[in-house]
Design a protein around this motif. Structure first.
Motif, PDB file in Angstrom:
ATOM      1  N   ALA A   1      23.464  72.112 -73.181  1.00 33.18           N
ATOM      2  CA  ALA A   1      24.562  71.834 -73.784  1.00 33.18           C
ATOM      3  C   ALA A   1      25.096  73.323 -73.085  1.00 33.18           C
ATOM      4  O   ALA A   1      26.924  72.539 -74.211  1.00 33.18           O
ATOM      5  N   TRP A   2      25.678  74.020 -72.683  1.00 25.90           N
ATOM      6  CA  TRP A   2      26.728  75.228 -72.883  1.00 25.90           C
ATOM      7  C   TRP A   2      26.741  75.243 -70.823  1.00 25.90           C
ATOM      8  O   TRP A   2      27.347  75.803 -70.843  1.00 25.90           O
ATOM      9  N   GLN A   3      25.577  74.658 -70.309  1.00 25.09           N
ATOM     10  CA  GLN A   3      26.228  75.092 -68.818  1.00 25.09           C
ATOM     11  C   GLN A   3      25.959  73.965 -67.822  1.00 25.09           C
ATOM     12  O   GLN A   3      26.060  72.756 -67.755  1.00 25.09           O
ATOM     13  N   THR A   4      27.595  74.307 -67.080  1.00 24.15           N
ATOM     14  CA  THR A   4      27.536  73.006 -65.711  1.00 24.15           C
ATOM     15  C   THR A   4      26.663  72.897 -64.609  1.00 24.15           C
ATOM     16  O   THR A   4      25.422  74.220 -64.568  1.00 24.15           O
ATOM     17  N   PRO A   5      25.883  72.222 -64.063  1.00 24.49           N
ATOM     18  CA  PRO A   5      24.831  71.815 -62.974  1.00 24.49           C
ATOM     19  C   PRO A   5      25.184  73.215 -61.959  1.00 24.49           C
ATOM     20  O   PRO A   5      24.294  73.396 -61.546  1.00 24.49           O
ATOM     21  N   PHE A   6      26.224  73.508 -61.924  1.00 21.65           N
ATOM     22  CA  PHE A   6      26.519  74.597 -61.152  1.00 21.65           C
ATOM     23  C   PHE A   6      25.966  76.217 -61.532  1.00 21.65           C
ATOM     24  O   PHE A   6      25.363  77.139 -61.057  1.00 21.65           O
ATOM     25  N   GLU A   7      26.164  76.266 -62.803  1.00 17.13           N
ATOM     26  CA  GLU A   7      25.788  77.610 -63.266  1.00 17.13           C
ATOM     27  C   GLU A   7      24.473  77.287 -63.413  1.00 17.13           C
ATOM     28  O   GLU A   7      23.837  78.438 -63.511  1.00 17.13           O
ATOM     29  N   PHE A   8      24.228  76.270 -64.097  1.00 13.74           N
ATOM     30  CA  PHE A   8      22.201  76.138 -64.390  1.00 13.74           C
ATOM     31  C   PHE A   8      21.835  76.581 -63.354  1.00 13.74           C
ATOM     32  O   PHE A   8      20.327  77.472 -62.944  1.00 13.74           O
ATOM     33  N   TRP A   9      21.791  75.963 -61.543  1.00  8.19           N
ATOM     34  CA  TRP A   9      20.925  76.269 -60.561  1.00  8.19           C
ATOM     35  C   TRP A   9      21.201  77.478 -59.933  1.00  8.19           C
ATOM     36  O   TRP A   9      20.770  78.292 -59.006  1.00  8.19           O
ATOM     37  N   ARG A  10      23.148  78.097 -60.074  1.00 11.48           N
ATOM     38  CA  ARG A  10      23.082  79.761 -59.384  1.00 11.48           C
ATOM     39  C   ARG A  10      21.719  80.936 -59.650  1.00 11.48           C
ATOM     40  O   ARG A  10      21.717  81.679 -59.647  1.00 11.48           O
ATOM     41  N   HIS A  11      21.901  80.692 -61.850  1.00 10.53           N
ATOM     42  CA  HIS A  11      20.831  81.165 -62.071  1.00 10.53           C
ATOM     43  C   HIS A  11      19.728  81.094 -61.523  1.00 10.53           C
ATOM     44  O   HIS A  11      19.517  82.563 -61.999  1.00 10.53           O
ATOM     45  N   MET A  12      19.404  80.134 -61.239  1.00 12.54           N
ATOM     46  CA  MET A  12      17.525  79.963 -61.311  1.00 12.54           C
ATOM     47  C   MET A  12      17.636  80.514 -59.956  1.00 12.54           C
ATOM     48  O   MET A  12      16.473  81.072 -59.542  1.00 12.54           O
ATOM     49  N   LEU A  13      18.557  80.063 -58.952  1.00  7.49           N
ATOM     50  CA  LEU A  13      18.439  80.612 -57.360  1.00  7.49           C
ATOM     51  C   LEU A  13      18.946  82.178 -57.463  1.00  7.49           C
ATOM     52  O   LEU A  13      18.074  82.827 -56.716  1.00  7.49           O
ATOM     53  N   GLN A  14      19.125  83.357 -58.264  1.00  6.94           N
ATOM     54  CA  GLN A  14      19.529  84.244 -58.457  1.00  6.94           C
ATOM     55  C   GLN A  14      18.504  85.253 -58.981  1.00  6.94           C
ATOM     56  O   GLN A  14      17.905  86.151 -58.426  1.00  6.94           O
ATOM     57  N   GLN A  15      17.592  85.101 -60.240  1.00  7.35           N
ATOM     58  CA  GLN A  15      16.815  84.792 -60.648  1.00  7.35           C
ATOM     59  C   GLN A  15      15.715  85.596 -58.920  1.00  7.35           C
ATOM     60  O   GLN A  15      14.829  85.736 -58.927  1.00  7.35           O
ATOM     61  N   ALA A  16      15.604  83.777 -57.946  1.00  8.92           N
ATOM     62  CA  ALA A  16      13.981  84.012 -57.333  1.00  8.92           C
ATOM     63  C   ALA A  16      15.002  85.022 -56.211  1.00  8.92           C
ATOM     64  O   ALA A  16      13.563  85.528 -55.721  1.00  8.92           O
ATOM     65  N   ALA A  17      15.772  85.299 -56.366  1.00  4.61           N
ATOM     66  CA  ALA A  17      16.479  85.517 -55.073  1.00  4.61           C
ATOM     67  C   ALA A  17      16.349  87.294 -54.982  1.00  4.61           C
ATOM     68  O   ALA A  17      16.022  88.034 -54.312  1.00  4.61           O
ATOM     69  N   LEU A  18      16.562  87.075 -56.240  1.00  7.72           N
ATOM     70  CA  LEU A  18      16.430  88.962 -56.982  1.00  7.72           C
ATOM     71  C   LEU A  18      15.042  89.205 -57.379  1.00  7.72           C
ATOM     72  O   LEU A  18      14.889  90.776 -57.356  1.00  7.72           O
ATOM     73  N   ARG A  19      14.488  88.337 -58.396  1.00  4.06           N
ATOM     74  CA  ARG A  19      13.298  89.017 -59.199  1.00  4.06           C
ATOM     75  C   ARG A  19      12.340  87.852 -58.514  1.00  4.06           C
ATOM     76  O   ARG A  19      11.153  88.393 -58.886  1.00  4.06           O
ATOM     77  N   GLY A  20      11.851  86.910 -57.786  1.00  2.17           N
ATOM     78  CA  GLY A  20      11.201  86.536 -56.682  1.00  2.17           C
ATOM     79  C   GLY A  20      10.732  84.985 -57.598  1.00  2.17           C
ATOM     80  O   GLY A  20      10.201  84.554 -56.995  1.00  2.17           O
ATOM     81  N   ASN A  21      10.775  84.441 -58.807  1.00  3.49           N
ATOM     82  CA  ASN A  21      10.933  83.855 -60.182  1.00  3.49           C
ATOM     83  C   ASN A  21      12.258  83.321 -61.061  1.00  3.49           C
ATOM     84  O   ASN A  21      12.003  84.490 -61.000  1.00  3.49           O
ATOM     85  N   GLY A  22      12.605  82.228 -60.430  1.00  2.00           N
ATOM     86  CA  GLY A  22      13.266  81.673 -61.313  1.00  2.00           C
ATOM     87  C   GLY A  22      12.685  80.191 -62.827  1.00  2.00           C
ATOM     88  O   GLY A  22      12.003  79.734 -62.096  1.00  2.00           O
ATOM     89  N   TYR A  23      13.226  80.525 -63.793  1.00  2.00           N
ATOM     90  CA  TYR A  23      12.117  80.173 -64.704  1.00  2.00           C
ATOM     91  C   TYR A  23      13.390  78.809 -65.749  1.00  2.00           C
ATOM     92  O   TYR A  23      14.432  79.890 -66.015  1.00  2.00           O
ATOM     93  N   ALA A  24      13.445  77.903 -66.033  1.00  2.00           N
ATOM     94  CA  ALA A  24      13.660  76.900 -66.677  1.00  2.00           C
ATOM     95  C   ALA A  24      12.614  75.997 -67.617  1.00  2.00           C
ATOM     96  O   ALA A  24      11.462  76.115 -67.750  1.00  2.00           O
ATOM     97  N   TYR A  25      13.210  76.196 -68.787  1.00  2.00           N
ATOM     98  CA  TYR A  25      12.496  75.568 -70.323  1.00  2.00           C
ATOM     99  C   TYR A  25      12.453  74.013 -70.543  1.00  2.00           C
ATOM    100  O   TYR A  25      13.451  74.049 -70.397  1.00  2.00           O
TER     101      TYR A  25
END
Length: 225
Positions: free
Chosen positions: A19-43
């Protein structure tokens, strides 16, 4: 491959993941988490018929991965704004992994390359202190004979008044009484420091497999290639 435009998941992936993120914001968050912490999660929140209706991003530090008896992953997590813990199977979690040792949890690239990143940080701090403090002399004025402390201070102040700053860098100087000016060039150690800074950029790029020219390091290659 065929592009599915009429599938219910297509809208979530390309138009409205939540309800609050654009696709670009969502996938950037997922890839940023994976690139910095090794894992990107979404429920993956589902409706009463089991259809995925929303993809809610999770912070990697709030998720723990367990292995069930049938060797499938089980995820325990909490949202950043609450303390309640949820426990779901892999069907309710989107999990992007970086390199993994066990196949379940990704390894943090930052932790894996801590030595290289630490060296880059140390070099940057050294450079900030070196150029910020200005402890290195730019040149030496040599005058024959012995000068008093007041004379040394007067000559130095006059030189700095004429040549300090950008406006004075190209002024013509006339030296009298046998005075000579000798500039101090950069030392081999300082030159090696500059090379180290360049090598660290390439070393960090290798961690994520990013070509150096994509981060603006174009000293050895062309950005038009």
């Amino acid at each position: 491959r065929d592009l599915l435009e009429d599938h219910q998941i297509a809208e979530l992936v390309s138009l409205r993941p939540n309800a609050w993120q654009t696709p670009f914001e969502f996938w950037r968050h997922m890839l940023q988490q994976a690139a910095l912490r090794g894992n990107g999660y979404a429920y993956l929140r589902r409706d009463g018929r089991g259809r995925v209706i929303e993809m809610l991003p999770l912070h990697a530090d709030q998720v723990q991965v367990h292995v069930a008896a049938d060797l499938t992953p089980v995820y325990a997590f909490s949202f950043a704004y609450g303390t309640e813990r949820f426990r779901v199977t892999g069907q309710s979690i989107m999990h992007l992994r970086w390199r993994s040792d066990d196949g379940y949890v990704g390894i943090s690239p930052v932790r894996l390359a801590a030595a290289s990143i630490g060296l880059a940080i140390a070099a940057e701090e050294h450079g900030a202190r070196f150029f910020g403090d200005g402890a290195r002399a730019g040149g030496v004025l040599s005058i024959p004979g012995k000068l008093s402390r007041e004379a040394v201070t007067r000559v130095r102040d006059q030189w700095e008044m004429q040549h300090a700053g950008i406006l004075g860098s190209r002024k013509v100087t006339v030296l009298s009484d046998g005075a000579a000016y000798s500039p101090i060039s950069i030392t081999p150690e300082e030159s090696q420091f500059l090379e180290t800074r360049g090598f660290q950029v390439e070393d960090i790029c290798r961690i994520w497999g990013v070509p150096p020219f994509l981060v603006g390091a174009t000293s050895k290659v062309t950005s038009w290639g």
